[in-house]
Scaffold this motif. Structure first.
Motif, mmCIF file in Angstrom:
data_model
loop_
_atom_site.group_PDB
_atom_site.id
_atom_site.type_symbol
_atom_site.label_atom_id
_atom_site.label_comp_id
_atom_site.label_asym_id
_atom_site.label_seq_id
_atom_site.Cartn_x
_atom_site.Cartn_y
_atom_site.Cartn_z
ATOM 1 N N ALA A 1 0.840 -1.207 0.000
ATOM 2 C CA ALA A 1 0.000 0.000 0.000
ATOM 3 C C ALA A 1 0.874 1.256 0.000
ATOM 4 N N ARG A 2 1.987 1.224 0.735
ATOM 5 C CA ARG A 2 2.916 2.368 0.721
ATOM 6 C C ARG A 2 3.501 2.576 -0.665
ATOM 7 N N GLN A 3 3.824 1.481 -1.344
ATOM 8 C CA GLN A 3 4.345 1.586 -2.706
ATOM 9 C C GLN A 3 3.291 2.179 -3.640
ATOM 10 N N LEU A 4 2.045 1.768 -3.476
ATOM 11 C CA LEU A 4 0.969 2.299 -4.304
ATOM 12 C C LEU A 4 0.750 3.792 -4.055
ATOM 13 N N LEU A 5 0.953 4.232 -2.826
ATOM 14 C CA LEU A 5 0.840 5.663 -2.518
ATOM 15 C C LEU A 5 1.875 6.479 -3.304
ATOM 16 N N ARG B 1 -11.107 -3.864 -7.836
ATOM 17 C CA ARG B 1 -12.439 -3.567 -7.305
ATOM 18 C C ARG B 1 -12.387 -2.471 -6.239
ATOM 19 N N SER B 2 -11.301 -2.426 -5.506
ATOM 20 C CA SER B 2 -11.174 -1.472 -4.411
ATOM 21 C C SER B 2 -10.626 -0.139 -4.916
ATOM 22 N N SER B 3 -11.018 0.919 -4.244
ATOM 23 C CA SER B 3 -10.482 2.237 -4.579
ATOM 24 C C SER B 3 -9.385 2.650 -3.598
ATOM 25 N N ARG B 4 -9.187 1.849 -2.566
ATOM 26 C CA ARG B 4 -8.181 2.165 -1.542
ATOM 27 C C ARG B 4 -6.916 1.340 -1.758
ATOM 28 N N ASP B 5 -5.800 1.920 -1.357
ATOM 29 C CA ASP B 5 -4.508 1.278 -1.597
ATOM 30 C C ASP B 5 -4.367 -0.066 -0.886
ATOM 31 N N VAL B 6 -4.837 -0.168 0.339
ATOM 32 C CA VAL B 6 -4.736 -1.436 1.070
ATOM 33 C C VAL B 6 -5.596 -2.500 0.388
ATOM 34 N N GLY B 7 -6.783 -2.133 -0.055
ATOM 35 C CA GLY B 7 -7.651 -3.069 -0.755
ATOM 36 C C GLY B 7 -7.036 -3.551 -2.054
ATOM 37 N N ILE B 8 -6.413 -2.635 -2.783
ATOM 38 C CA ILE B 8 -5.738 -3.006 -4.032
ATOM 39 C C ILE B 8 -4.580 -3.946 -3.734
ATOM 40 N N LYS C 1 1.197 4.723 -7.644
ATOM 41 C CA LYS C 1 -0.166 4.442 -8.111
ATOM 42 C C LYS C 1 -0.243 3.588 -9.375
ATOM 43 N N ARG C 2 0.556 2.550 -9.467
ATOM 44 C CA ARG C 2 0.469 1.632 -10.597
ATOM 45 C C ARG C 2 0.122 0.236 -10.099
ATOM 46 N N PRO C 3 -1.152 -0.106 -10.081
ATOM 47 C CA PRO C 3 -1.541 -1.450 -9.625
ATOM 48 C C PRO C 3 -1.001 -2.530 -10.560
ATOM 49 N N LEU C 4 -0.758 -3.693 -9.993
ATOM 50 C CA LEU C 4 -0.264 -4.841 -10.753
ATOM 51 C C LEU C 4 -1.400 -5.656 -11.361
ATOM 52 N N ILE C 5 -2.635 -5.273 -11.082
ATOM 53 C CA ILE C 5 -3.792 -5.962 -11.645
ATOM 54 C C ILE C 5 -4.625 -4.956 -12.436
#
Length: 67
Positions: free
Chosen positions: A27-31, A42-49, A34-38
């Motif tokens: 989640a810290r990396q996504l912050l 479905r989630s809009s939050r970093d932890v969910g992603i 912001k490049r998801p690996l999928i």
């Protein structure tokens, strides 16, 4: 029903503490970038992603080296 299923995530990670560490780190990396690996999370939050990525097997989790 929650996606991904928490019971399956914990079983895949080995423990709820390890799952928490994996999700928090990603989640810290996504912050930062912001490049998801999928595609289409479905989630809009970093932890969910991060949890969705882990469930999909897109995160490489290496065991911690023993001292």
């Amino acid at each position: 029903m929650r996606y991904p299923p928490i019971d399956e995530l914990v079983a895949q990670a080995g423990s709820k503490y390890r799952l928490t560490m994996i999700a928090a780190r990603r989640a810290r990396q996504l912050l930062e970038d912001k490049r998801p690996l999928i595609e289409a999370p479905r989630s809009s939050r970093d932890v969910g992603i991060a949890l969705e990525e882990f469930y999909a097997g897109r995160l490489e989790v290496r065991p911690k080296a023993e001292a």
